[in-house]
Design an enzyme around this catalytic site. Sequence first.
Site, short mmCIF file in Angstrom:
data_model
loop_
_atom_site.label_atom_id
_atom_site.label_comp_id
_atom_site.label_asym_id
_atom_site.label_seq_id
_atom_site.Cartn_x
_atom_site.Cartn_y
_atom_site.Cartn_z
N GLU A 160 15.19 4.38 24.75
CA GLU A 160 16.21 4.97 23.87
C GLU A 160 16.43 6.46 24.11
OE1 GLU A 160 15.15 3.83 19.87
OE2 GLU A 160 15.55 1.73 20.25
N GLU A 199 14.32 -4.73 22.25
CA GLU A 199 13.95 -4.55 20.84
C GLU A 199 15.01 -5.19 19.97
OE1 GLU A 199 13.18 -0.61 19.31
OE2 GLU A 199 12.06 -0.06 21.11
#
Length: 454
Positions: A177, A363
Amino acid sequence: MTTANRPEPQAPQRSDFARDFLWGCATSSYQIEGAGRDDGRVESIWDRFAATPGTIRDGSNGLVACDHYHRWPEDFDIARGMGLNAYRFSIAWPRIFSEGGGAPNQKGLDFYSRLVDGMLERDLQPWATLYHWDLPQTLQDAGGWEDRATIDAFLDYTDAMTRTLADRVKHWITHNEPWCTAIIGNFEGWHAPGKTDLKAALQVAHNVLVSHGKAVPLIRANVPDAQVGMAVSLHPLRAASDSAEDIAAKERHDGLRYRWFLDPLFGRGYPEATLSQVGAAAPDVAPGDMDAIAVKTDFMGVNYYFPETVAHAAGHAPLDTKVLPPTEGEITAMGWPVVPEGLAELLLRIENDYHPGPMYVTENGSAFDDVVGADGEIDDVQRRHYLMRHLASLKAAIDGGAPVKGYFAWSLLDNFEWAEGYLKRFGLVHIDYATQQRRLKSSGKWYGAFLRQA
Ligand code: IFM
């Protein structure tokens, strides 16, 4: 209808997915390991940030967390018992190097060696993430990701880790991320290192992308048959209304939130419109950077939680846009809307826009306020339904043409949820932080039953 008695959603069967589909859970080092002072681990930016009053909602930190550093055999037994065939973890850079050069810390290398052996003994395919936000504080003090020296330090660290684990870890994720590393940490300021400077944030984003691009060939040189990619968090976007202003705001937000990261990774450079919108805050780009960033990877990791609704908001930095909180439908304890169809929408958009090759959902998960029953059971209906409905959406994405090869639920364990401390629980396994007792929640039991289907 209460959440307890609502009907079970229609979930897919395991046999609806390819036989070699990967089924895992994901975690990260700072959020679960604890052992903050053990075996030569040095301070990370999250230790420093958490020690700053007012940064973490419950005033906590990751120094003990789930004590996974000592309790990993029990955690991997649970993962194995659920029938997972893969496990995504991250490596704590502060256990390996305190700063750029010098020799790596053997005790840190040994820990990850033992950890990986523990996965392999339980038939969990290891997926290692090199950077999930825990930068050594010494590197931050020297300029952090804003400084290109951190790219070199990252390559030293990558070299040490990939040499150590080359014979056992084939799947490598360079960064988790980058939006959060760069923008939340350096512009919004509610993550470490807590800066609020757009120019700095965009330089961080750029340097992180360059470090990814330079790490990929290095990992391939060290690891025979390596599979390398990055995990990017993305949201499908909706305009807050049909007004031309909101639609334009959504486009601007899309430029920074989605295309700013994916366009360069796929060789298209930074989006022109966004470059002109950020103006002088655009990053300094060295010769060769954009080619480095555009290195072809073996897969793309996609982290999906919820769609964002974007409105025009004059004066709201950086682009006169604002993400609105949900006003209807189910929301999680994080205040995020539950929109399973968004997963398929996002995966199909990426496939359509970039044809990235194999994709993995690296995720996906939800925080809800769990209650431990008198019998010790945790009937987390909402999380269980969230999981079931998102797997149905995953199947729809694959049926629609998205080449998704695996799914990692976030997260195996309840853990340190960054600025929320321990107040938000994402685990399929409940942690009693006072005793460190682990209990499989009904969501984890359901995932296990799903995986045990023939
Ligand atoms: O806990 C985080 C994780 O570290 C990164 N992705 C989102 C999760 C939930 O907020």
